[in-house]
Scaffold this active site. Sequence first.
Site, PDB file in Angstrom:
ATOM      1  N   LEU A  27      31.718  35.856  18.766  1.00 12.98           N
ATOM      2  CA  LEU A  27      32.719  34.361  18.961  1.00 12.98           C
ATOM      3  C   LEU A  27      32.843  33.962  17.512  1.00 12.98           C
ATOM      4  O   LEU A  27      33.241  34.237  16.482  1.00 12.98           O
ATOM      5  CB  LEU A  27      31.079  33.586  18.724  1.00 12.98           C
ATOM      6  CG  LEU A  27      30.649  32.506  20.064  1.00 12.98           C
ATOM      7  CD1 LEU A  27      29.141  32.180  19.526  1.00 12.98           C
ATOM      8  CD2 LEU A  27      31.001  31.503  20.587  1.00 12.98           C
ATOM      9  N   ASP A  28      34.116  33.287  18.094  1.00 13.35           N
ATOM     10  CA  ASP A  28      35.429  32.512  16.656  1.00 13.35           C
ATOM     11  C   ASP A  28      34.275  32.321  15.279  1.00 13.35           C
ATOM     12  O   ASP A  28      33.547  31.477  15.565  1.00 13.35           O
ATOM     13  CB  ASP A  28      36.937  32.017  17.281  1.00 13.35           C
ATOM     14  CG  ASP A  28      37.400  32.473  18.552  1.00 13.35           C
ATOM     15  OD1 ASP A  28      37.445  33.289  17.861  1.00 13.35           O
ATOM     16  OD2 ASP A  28      37.843  31.383  18.896  1.00 13.35           O
ATOM     17  N   PHE A  29      35.158  32.122  14.565  1.00 16.56           N
ATOM     18  CA  PHE A  29      35.092  32.130  12.490  1.00 16.56           C
ATOM     19  C   PHE A  29      34.248  30.436  13.151  1.00 16.56           C
ATOM     20  O   PHE A  29      32.992  30.202  12.334  1.00 16.56           O
ATOM     21  CB  PHE A  29      35.597  32.112  12.297  1.00 16.56           C
ATOM     22  CG  PHE A  29      35.513  32.437  10.434  1.00 16.56           C
ATOM     23  CD1 PHE A  29      34.593  32.317   9.410  1.00 16.56           C
ATOM     24  CD2 PHE A  29      36.518  31.159   9.501  1.00 16.56           C
ATOM     25  CE1 PHE A  29      34.001  32.352   8.357  1.00 16.56           C
ATOM     26  CE2 PHE A  29      35.872  30.435   8.381  1.00 16.56           C
ATOM     27  CZ  PHE A  29      34.451  31.446   7.826  1.00 16.56           C
TER      28      PHE A  29
END
Length: 248
Positions: free
Chosen positions: A103-105
Site C-alpha cells: 500500500l502506498d505511503f
Amino acid sequence: MRINRFLSFSGITSRRKAENLILSGKVEVNGKVITELNCKIDPYKDIVKVNGELVKVSKKRAYLLFYKPRWVLTALGKDPSGLETLDKYFKDFDVRLFPAGRLDFDSEGLILMTNDGEFAHKIHHPSFKIIKRYQVLINPIFDIASKEKVLSGCFLMGKFVKPDDFKVIKNLSDASWIEIAFHEGMKHLVKEYLKKMGYDVKRLIRIAIGDFRLTGVAGSYRWLSQEEISRFKRKYFGEEFGDRNERY
C-alpha cells in the site's frame, strides 16, 4: 517462485539487493551457482545457499491481518530517509513476517502479513482473481454520468483494466467517497485509474482482500486461524493446505 523474491521473503535481504547477490555469483541452487534473475525455484524442495550458507525456510506458517496506518512505508528495515516502516509493528515478533503486497505511503488499510512466500505470490497474482476493495475520497464530486465510463475500463501501462465493482458511497461539498474493487495487482492502480477518469485521490483505504475484511483501528492486527486460512486457500487457489502447520 523467482529466486530474488524467495531471498527477500526468507529475510536474507531486500529483493533489489538479492539481485546484486545473484548477479555477483554468490547464490547457489542445488549446488550450482546461478546468475540469472529469472531463475525459478521451489521453496519447499530446492536447496538455496548464499555465500555458502543455507537459506532456511520456516515450516511454521503464520498469517495475520494488519491495518496499516497512513504515512507508513510497506517495507521492513530502516528507511534511508527516516520514514516510518513496518518494523515499528513487527520487529519484535518471534516469527519473521513480510507484507503480501503493498500500500502506498499515504494510503491505509488492510495488508496481509505472512512468512508463506507461495501464498504471498498467489494472493496478488491476477490469475487467481482475488478482489481487493477500496474506499476512496476523490475530488471533484463524482458525476454519476461518468459511472458507465468508470466501469468500462481503460488502458494503463499498456494493459487493459477495469473495476470488478464500483459504487458511490457519499457526496460531500467538494468531493465524493466511492468504493472500487480490482483483482489486478498493478502498482498505483487505483490512483492511476481514477486519474485517467478525471479524479484526484485525496484518501485511500483498502477495506478487503478477498473474503478478509478490515477491522480494528490503524496499527492493530489479528492472527488468522488455521480454519480461516485453509478456507481461503481452498476457495481461491483450489488447493488444500490444511496440513501445512499454519499458526492459529
